[in-house]
Design an enzyme around this catalytic site. Structure first.
Site, mmCIF file in Angstrom:
data_model
loop_
_atom_site.group_PDB
_atom_site.id
_atom_site.type_symbol
_atom_site.label_atom_id
_atom_site.label_comp_id
_atom_site.label_asym_id
_atom_site.label_seq_id
_atom_site.Cartn_x
_atom_site.Cartn_y
_atom_site.Cartn_z
ATOM 1 N N ASP A 48 20.442 -3.942 0.010
ATOM 2 C CA ASP A 48 19.714 -2.700 -0.262
ATOM 3 C C ASP A 48 19.633 -1.810 0.970
ATOM 4 O O ASP A 48 19.132 -0.691 0.892
ATOM 5 C CB ASP A 48 18.301 -2.998 -0.788
ATOM 6 C CG ASP A 48 17.510 -3.923 0.111
ATOM 7 O OD1 ASP A 48 17.930 -5.077 0.265
ATOM 8 O OD2 ASP A 48 16.480 -3.498 0.664
ATOM 9 N N ASP B 83 0.805 -1.219 0.000
ATOM 10 C CA ASP B 83 0.000 0.000 0.000
ATOM 11 C C ASP B 83 0.839 1.270 0.000
ATOM 12 O O ASP B 83 0.311 2.369 -0.130
ATOM 13 C CB ASP B 83 -0.966 0.005 1.194
ATOM 14 C CG ASP B 83 -0.261 -0.011 2.549
ATOM 15 O OD1 ASP B 83 0.971 0.160 2.597
ATOM 16 O OD2 ASP B 83 -0.961 -0.193 3.565
ATOM 17 N N ASP C 215 17.673 2.623 7.300
ATOM 18 C CA ASP C 215 16.552 1.686 7.406
ATOM 19 C C ASP C 215 16.482 1.013 8.774
ATOM 20 O O ASP C 215 16.957 -0.106 8.972
ATOM 21 C CB ASP C 215 16.574 0.646 6.279
ATOM 22 C CG ASP C 215 16.104 1.245 4.961
ATOM 23 O OD1 ASP C 215 15.389 2.256 5.003
ATOM 24 O OD2 ASP C 215 16.446 0.713 3.890
#
Length: 490
Positions: A249, A122, A259
């Protein structure tokens, strides 16, 4: 937004590197936290950012003219498995600012809606993970560890659905850049040698401009990233930080931590500690982080090899650069652990002494942060004040080690009081302990109470200071408060 000057040099690169994407508007954005000191550092006006127009921008509802948001493309090895296309699935780079020190910094919105890379997601973020990233990234910055930072957190007035219904939020993240090992892998797996060279030149210009005129500049880029990551991982290890999801990543070219998903700081020390709920095999356990960093850097070397050179010579050069990681890491870690122990000169038995302490801590459930912090009290604490031995199940285990430590300190030239001050400036008293982070997230998400969040952020901004009245934030969790698993929040 009259003071906002945003550029986007990444948008000048070939469009196969990204996808221009408009954020999805949200119903009722509300600013819950603006990082005023960071705004000043970036040369931005906090009043502008807190205005109706500023909050609309931070929520992705409305941008000043000329801003071209984009989702960056990248690939990555996730838990060792290669995925050729990942990319920003719920984040948009809105551009760059040049800060007061002349450094170019990205501003990215996270949770701003779906992109071409969302893979049926989403594109949104729940409030809890946004608060976690704000807390931990700013705590890492205060500890002096290179990191992305959080400029602002905004609630959306909308719900997101994970295992349950949760309040939605968006964060504005600031980074030296969002270039990752996976960005280079994305081009390499497609055989895009021209793109690799273009991206490498951009990375050199952005982060390592001293390499620009070097003949072997792409090998130099690999070497610079290896050096930056060796230093970064050593700093993680010295404060007991566990990233939790060291995929390629999630490794930056700049050497910043990025992150903050299932990340955590250790309470009781044990080298095999894992918190991430998805790291079932302990791939990214505390003790494995240096080894995984080398593995990730080897993937960067593979990606860069087509532009480093041809044949066995280029491969050998790349392997030689990778071979420098361990020495660089050990140099940084050894220097750091000596300072944590108050050893400001170098002697041959120092690392054996440090390793013995860590082994005894692991056997005795000793708190990582407070054991090192309280070593300074062994030097100058008044009688009766809590000391490092109090953190050991068997205090005599510490006593045996401490006798040898004091013998070693006796061969140091520095005055005891000066050494204690240096140790306190090296060993934090306050870290973002899991149970405190979860406590403030629960208050915010379940009751809309952000006061505990504000208080925790304020405490963690000064991790090395004694803070009378805030002692509870330094304490390890009781058994019923322990957080055994952390989650990525996606």
């Amino acid at each position: 937004m009259h003071t906002l000057r945003i550029e986007n040099t990444y948008a000048d690169l070939p469009e196969r590197f990204y996808a221009f994407t408009a954020p999805s508007p949200v119903a009722a954005p509300m600013l819950i936290k603006l990082n005023v000191s960071l705004a000043h550092e970036l040369g931005l006006d906090p009043d502008d950012l807190a205005s109706e127009e500023g909050v609309a921008m931070l929520a992705g509802n409305r941008f000043p003219q000329g801003i071209r948001p984009l989702a960056q493309a990248y690939a990555g090895h996730q838990f060792g498995n290669f995925v050729p296309q990942l990319g920003d699935g719920r984040a948009l780079l809105i551009g760059e600012v040049v800060d007061r020190e002349g450094h170019r910094r990205d501003i990215q919105l996270k949770g701003s809606g779906p992109t071409r890379f969302s893979r049926n997601g989403d594109g949104r973020a729940a409030l809890g993970p946004i608060l976690r990233e704000y807390i931990v990234s700013e705590a890492m910055h205060a500890l002096g560890i290179p990191t992305t930072r959080t400029l602002a957190a905004v609630t959306t007035g909308e719900a997101v659905y994970r295992e349950t219904r949760l309040p939605g939020a968006i964060m504005a993240r600031v980074a030296a850049s969002h270039l990752r090992v996976g960005t280079f892998q994305y081009l390499a797996v497609r055989g895009d040698v021209e793109g690799l060279r273009t991206l490498a030149d951009y990375a050199i210009d952005r982060h390592y401009p001293h390499l620009a005129d070097k003949e072997a500049r792409y090998l130099g880029l690999l070497d610079a990233v290896v050096a930056a990551q060796a230093e970064l991982i050593a700093r993680w290890m010295l404060v007991g930080f566990i990233h939790g999801v060291m995929n390629t990543d999630n490794m930056t070219i700049s050497g910043e931590t990025i992150d903050y998903g299932p990340c955590a700081f250790m309470d009781s020390y044990h080298p095999s500690t894992v918190f991430s709920s998805i790291d079932h095999a302990g791939r990214y356990a505390y003790v494995n982080q240096p080894r995984i960093a080398v593995w990730n850097l080897a993937r960067l070397a593979e990606a860069l090899l087509p532009i480093i050179g041809e044949g066995d010579a280029a491969l050998e050069e790349a392997q030689a650069v990778l071979g420098t990681f361990q020495q660089r890491y050990e140099t940084a870690f050894h220097a750091g652990i000596r300072r944590k122990l108050g050893l400001l000169t170098e002697q041959g038995e120092d690392m054996a002494l440090a390793a013995d302490l860590l082994e005894r801590m692991a056997q005795n459930g000793a708190d990582f942060t407070l054991t090192f912090r309280d070593l300074a009290n062994e030097l100058d604490a008044p009688e009766g004040k809590a000391r490092a031995r109090d953190h050991f199940i068997d205090p005599t285990s510490f006593d045996d080690w401490a006798a040898r430590w004091r013998d070693r300190l006796a061969r140091e030239p520095e005055h005891q009081t000066e050494r204690a001050a240096i140790m306190r400036a090296t060993n934090p008293r306050y870290i973002a302990r899991n149970h405190r982070v979860e406590e403030v997230i629960k208050a915010a998400t379940e009751s809309g109470d952000f006061a505990p969040f504000e208080q925790l952020v304020a405490v963690l901004a000064n991790p090395f200071d004694e803070q009378p009245g805030n002692e509870r934030y330094a304490q390890p969790p009781r058994d019923e408060e322990r957080v055994l698993a952390t989650f990525c929040g996606t």
